[in-house]
Design a protein around this motif. Structure first.
Motif, PDB file in Angstrom:
ATOM      1  N   MET A   1      21.417  29.215  -2.511  1.00 22.49           N
ATOM      2  CA  MET A   1      20.581  29.816  -3.536  1.00 22.49           C
ATOM      3  C   MET A   1      21.439  30.436  -4.639  1.00 22.49           C
ATOM      4  SD  MET A   1      17.399  29.332  -2.944  1.00 22.49           S
ATOM      5  CE  MET A   1      16.714  30.542  -4.069  1.00 22.49           C
ATOM      6  N   ASN A   2      22.563  31.010  -4.253  1.00 25.25           N
ATOM      7  CA  ASN A   2      23.479  31.604  -5.228  1.00 25.25           C
ATOM      8  C   ASN A   2      23.979  30.550  -6.201  1.00 25.25           C
ATOM      9  OD1 ASN A   2      26.460  32.206  -6.057  1.00 25.25           O
ATOM     10  ND2 ASN A   2      25.568  34.207  -5.609  1.00 25.25           N
ATOM     11  N   ARG A   3      24.464  29.414  -5.684  1.00 29.01           N
ATOM     12  CA  ARG A   3      24.972  28.343  -6.552  1.00 29.01           C
ATOM     13  C   ARG A   3      23.826  27.730  -7.360  1.00 29.01           C
ATOM     14  NH1 ARG A   3      29.323  29.312  -8.204  1.00 29.01           N
ATOM     15  NH2 ARG A   3      28.509  31.344  -7.620  1.00 29.01           N
ATOM     16  N   TYR A   4      22.666  27.629  -6.767  1.00 28.84           N
ATOM     17  CA  TYR A   4      21.507  27.065  -7.463  1.00 28.84           C
ATOM     18  C   TYR A   4      21.183  27.890  -8.710  1.00 28.84           C
ATOM     19  CZ  TYR A   4      16.574  26.091  -8.427  1.00 28.84           C
ATOM     20  OH  TYR A   4      15.387  25.803  -9.040  1.00 28.84           O
ATOM     21  N   CYS A   5      21.084  29.206  -8.536  1.00 25.45           N
ATOM     22  CA  CYS A   5      20.779  30.075  -9.677  1.00 25.45           C
ATOM     23  C   CYS A   5      21.914  30.072 -10.703  1.00 25.45           C
ATOM     24  CB  CYS A   5      20.504  31.502  -9.194  1.00 25.45           C
ATOM     25  SG  CYS A   5      18.969  31.690  -8.275  1.00 25.45           S
ATOM     26  N   ARG A   6      23.154  30.021 -10.212  1.00 26.57           N
ATOM     27  CA  ARG A   6      24.309  30.071 -11.126  1.00 26.57           C
ATOM     28  C   ARG A   6      24.366  28.853 -12.031  1.00 26.57           C
ATOM     29  NH1 ARG A   6      26.941  31.476 -14.517  1.00 26.57           N
ATOM     30  NH2 ARG A   6      29.103  32.207 -14.575  1.00 26.57           N
ATOM     31  N   ILE A   7      23.978  27.681 -11.526  1.00 26.51           N
ATOM     32  CA  ILE A   7      24.114  26.443 -12.290  1.00 26.51           C
ATOM     33  C   ILE A   7      22.788  25.980 -12.884  1.00 26.51           C
ATOM     34  CG2 ILE A   7      24.702  23.983 -12.098  1.00 26.51           C
ATOM     35  CD1 ILE A   7      26.810  24.775 -10.041  1.00 26.51           C
ATOM     36  N   VAL A   8      21.707  26.055 -12.105  1.00 24.99           N
ATOM     37  CA  VAL A   8      20.413  25.547 -12.565  1.00 24.99           C
ATOM     38  C   VAL A   8      19.649  26.607 -13.352  1.00 24.99           C
ATOM     39  CG1 VAL A   8      18.232  24.495 -11.836  1.00 24.99           C
ATOM     40  CG2 VAL A   8      20.337  23.980 -10.600  1.00 24.99           C
ATOM     41  N   LYS A   9      19.747  27.870 -12.932  1.00 26.28           N
ATOM     42  CA  LYS A   9      19.038  28.965 -13.589  1.00 26.28           C
ATOM     43  C   LYS A   9      20.026  30.054 -14.023  1.00 26.28           C
ATOM     44  CE  LYS A   9      14.891  27.352 -12.266  1.00 26.28           C
ATOM     45  NZ  LYS A   9      13.817  26.908 -13.204  1.00 26.28           N
ATOM     46  N   PRO A  10      20.988  29.731 -14.873  1.00 29.72           N
ATOM     47  CA  PRO A  10      22.041  30.709 -15.219  1.00 29.72           C
ATOM     48  C   PRO A  10      21.509  31.970 -15.881  1.00 29.72           C
ATOM     49  CG  PRO A  10      22.100  28.822 -16.705  1.00 29.72           C
ATOM     50  CD  PRO A  10      21.161  28.467 -15.602  1.00 29.72           C
ATOM     51  N   ALA A  11      20.395  31.866 -16.616  1.00 31.51           N
ATOM     52  CA  ALA A  11      19.847  33.039 -17.292  1.00 31.51           C
ATOM     53  C   ALA A  11      19.340  34.088 -16.306  1.00 31.51           C
ATOM     54  CB  ALA A  11      18.717  32.617 -18.232  1.00 31.51           C
ATOM     55  N   LYS A  12      18.932  33.641 -15.121  1.00 30.01           N
ATOM     56  CA  LYS A  12      18.375  34.556 -14.130  1.00 30.01           C
ATOM     57  C   LYS A  12      19.400  34.984 -13.082  1.00 30.01           C
ATOM     58  CE  LYS A  12      13.712  32.640 -14.538  1.00 30.01           C
ATOM     59  NZ  LYS A  12      12.574  32.035 -13.822  1.00 30.01           N
ATOM     60  N   TYR A  83      17.280  20.903  -1.153  1.00 33.27           N
ATOM     61  CA  TYR A  83      16.645  21.006  -2.468  1.00 33.27           C
ATOM     62  C   TYR A  83      17.598  21.598  -3.500  1.00 33.27           C
ATOM     63  CZ  TYR A  83      13.680  22.713  -6.234  1.00 33.27           C
ATOM     64  OH  TYR A  83      13.142  22.990  -7.460  1.00 33.27           O
ATOM     65  N   CYS A  84      18.274  22.685  -3.125  1.00 33.15           N
ATOM     66  CA  CYS A  84      19.183  23.361  -4.061  1.00 33.15           C
ATOM     67  C   CYS A  84      20.302  22.437  -4.512  1.00 33.15           C
ATOM     68  CB  CYS A  84      19.762  24.621  -3.411  1.00 33.15           C
ATOM     69  SG  CYS A  84      18.592  25.981  -3.270  1.00 33.15           S
ATOM     70  N   TYR A  85      20.901  21.711  -3.582  1.00 40.23           N
ATOM     71  CA  TYR A  85      22.027  20.855  -3.955  1.00 40.23           C
ATOM     72  C   TYR A  85      21.588  19.617  -4.720  1.00 40.23           C
ATOM     73  CZ  TYR A  85      25.616  23.637  -1.854  1.00 40.23           C
ATOM     74  OH  TYR A  85      26.500  24.660  -1.600  1.00 40.23           O
ATOM     75  N   LEU A  86      20.404  19.107  -4.447  1.00 42.34           N
ATOM     76  CA  LEU A  86      19.889  18.009  -5.267  1.00 42.34           C
ATOM     77  C   LEU A  86      19.722  18.459  -6.713  1.00 42.34           C
ATOM     78  CD1 LEU A  86      17.223  16.374  -2.909  1.00 42.34           C
ATOM     79  CD2 LEU A  86      19.440  15.420  -3.596  1.00 42.34           C
ATOM     80  N   ARG A  87      19.201  19.665  -6.916  1.00 40.50           N
ATOM     81  CA  ARG A  87      19.024  20.189  -8.263  1.00 40.50           C
ATOM     82  C   ARG A  87      20.367  20.499  -8.918  1.00 40.50           C
ATOM     83  NH1 ARG A  87      14.467  22.507 -10.070  1.00 40.50           N
ATOM     84  NH2 ARG A  87      15.687  22.438 -12.004  1.00 40.50           N
ATOM     85  N   GLU A 113      32.275  25.908 -12.078  1.00 41.84           N
ATOM     86  CA  GLU A 113      31.073  26.183 -11.297  1.00 41.84           C
ATOM     87  C   GLU A 113      30.639  24.946 -10.517  1.00 41.84           C
ATOM     88  OE1 GLU A 113      29.758  28.970 -10.769  1.00 41.84           O
ATOM     89  OE2 GLU A 113      30.726  30.213 -12.286  1.00 41.84           O
ATOM     90  N   VAL A 114      30.712  23.777 -11.159  1.00 43.88           N
ATOM     91  CA  VAL A 114      30.339  22.537 -10.482  1.00 43.88           C
ATOM     92  C   VAL A 114      31.303  22.254  -9.342  1.00 43.88           C
ATOM     93  CG1 VAL A 114      30.034  20.055 -10.759  1.00 43.88           C
ATOM     94  CG2 VAL A 114      29.255  21.606 -12.554  1.00 43.88           C
ATOM     95  N   LYS A 115      32.603  22.524  -9.560  1.00 45.87           N
ATOM     96  CA  LYS A 115      33.592  22.316  -8.502  1.00 45.87           C
ATOM     97  C   LYS A 115      33.314  23.227  -7.316  1.00 45.87           C
ATOM     98  CE  LYS A 115      37.477  20.659 -11.311  1.00 45.87           C
ATOM     99  NZ  LYS A 115      38.852  20.962 -11.785  1.00 45.87           N
ATOM    100  N   VAL A 116      32.955  24.467  -7.611  1.00 47.24           N
ATOM    101  CA  VAL A 116      32.622  25.403  -6.528  1.00 47.24           C
ATOM    102  C   VAL A 116      31.402  24.898  -5.766  1.00 47.24           C
ATOM    103  CG1 VAL A 116      31.761  27.719  -6.016  1.00 47.24           C
ATOM    104  CG2 VAL A 116      33.650  27.429  -7.626  1.00 47.24           C
TER     105      VAL A 116
END
Length: 203
Positions: A1-12, A83-87, A113-116
């Protein structure tokens, strides 16, 4: 969830993952893990020692925890992870495709960020490779209400469960240059400190 928000939802991201909220998430994770078997023990069910697994766990009798606990504690997190990693990888691929268009000044998602995210994905893959056999053994044991495998299988079971955590530093070291550099610094510093020789004082 942390990586998902960092890359997919950076504003939040900064809203959801402050130091205080992250600490609360960690404490809730530990607390829920502690309470799950505790409720079963307090209800009168016994913990049984398995000599080949080297630890105690809930007995073989059927219970709601066995039927609903596995989907809750294993199925739901696995679905969330997938789901998170697909997104994440979809977002990274789309941004990388856009940045290579001629005349497009928009930069891609932060490469680091993508590498992480890729590194954590490998960690998750290895985690599942280790734990799927463990889960399979547990499900079959509970289905037949007895230990159906030979001792060697249960020893390998325990090895896989332990290996899932032990392999993480190796993955980080291989896939992440920053981790690799700091590992080397740490090892070199430890080695250098062990080699320090105090010479005689010169008057």
């Amino acid at each position: 969830m942390n990586r998902y928000c960092r890359i997919v939802k950076p504003a939040k991201y900064r809203c959801y993952f402050t130091s205080k909220k992250t600490l609360i998430m960690i404490l809730v994770s530990w607390f829920s893990s502690f309470c799950a078997p505790l409720t079963q023990v307090l209800s009168g069910r016994k913990m049984v020692f398995h000599p080949a697994k080297f630890f105690c766990y809930l007995g073989m009798e059927k219970s709601a925890f066995i039927h609903y606990g596995s989907p809750l504690y294993i199925g739901v997190p696995t679905c969330v992870i997938i789901y998170c990693y697909l997104r994440i990888f979809s977002t990274g691929r789309n941004h990388n495709r856009n940045v290579h268009l001629p005349g497009n000044p928009i930069s891609s998602v932060n490469v680091e960020e993508v590498k992480v995210a890729r590194t954590i994905f490998v960690v998750v893959v290895f985690f599942n490779l280790c734990w799927i056999p463990v889960l399979t053994v547990n499900v079959l044991d509970y289905a037949f209400q007895r230990w159906i495998f030979p001792t060697d299988v249960y020893i390998f079971y325990t090895l896989l469960a332990t290996l899932s955590s032990a392999v993480n530093p190796l993955i980080y070291g291989v896939m992440n240059k920053s981790f690799r550099t700091n590992y080397l610094k740490l090892l070199c510093c430890t080695y250098c400190r062990s080699q320090v020789v105090v010479g005689p004082l010169v008057r």
